[in-house]
Design a protein around this motif. Sequence first.
Motif: not given
Length: 263
Positions: A30-33, A129-132, A145-150, A156-160
């Motif tokens: 989902a986050p990648i898409i 991007a490797i951790p994606w 969990y909050a850690r997921y969104y953090q 993703i924001v730096p790549v964006f």
Amino acid sequence: MDFEYKFNSRGFFGYGAEGDFTYWSLAHFAPIIITILGILLVYRFRNKILNWKHEETFRFFLAGILIFCEAFYYWRIMYVGNGGNGEQLLTKLPLEVCEWSAYICAFMLMKKSKNLFQICFYVCLTLGAIPWFMPAVITNAGPTYARYYQFWLEHIVPVFGVFYMMFVHGFKPNYREVWKPFVYLGVLATFAIIANYSIEDANFMYLAAGTDGDSIANMLPQSIPVRLVVYLAILLVLFTLLSLPQIIKEYNRNKKNNSEVEK
């Protein structure tokens, strides 16, 4: 009376069981898409975005997300500790590539800095991007969990942001300035190596011991010098691949110009 700090590892800000997040699940895709769709939309409406009266505000909003994510990361581990049992926090010093790249990207967005863009282009589109694809550090933190969104916002924001500056503001990478990300990573690695040798169980920049979950780093020897050489070789390959389109384009342009001069 001695005061002993008590960590609280339960609830939304805490940790789940190992395997709470699984690779190639909906939570992974989902986050990648969403990021890819966002980049495509920016490209499609790049001219309208450039002339949008809130364009600068939007850039500052993206930068604010990154700064908040990094601050939140440390607020959270002060609350829950460095794991379910609250291990020492010295192993969580700000000596990771993704952390500093988030800050650099934030300042790039706010200041529209072309110099910082050169660092972000090479680092964020490779190491960032490797951790994606192998987000090993959140195997115990899924969408509840909050850690997921953090984690995802930090990555993703730096790549964006890199693509945003390329499409909207016309920033272009310059392979002749590839020394800048190497200097940045070299300085960070120097401090990380010192910390890894000085702090027990430290693994800054994944240069020391293995990490939790399935990670590429776990396939490498635990010797810091060996890992450093391997990472350097990987960087050379990745940065070369990113530079190839620029080099080929310049080569073809020079070839065309020379042909015109000969005529």
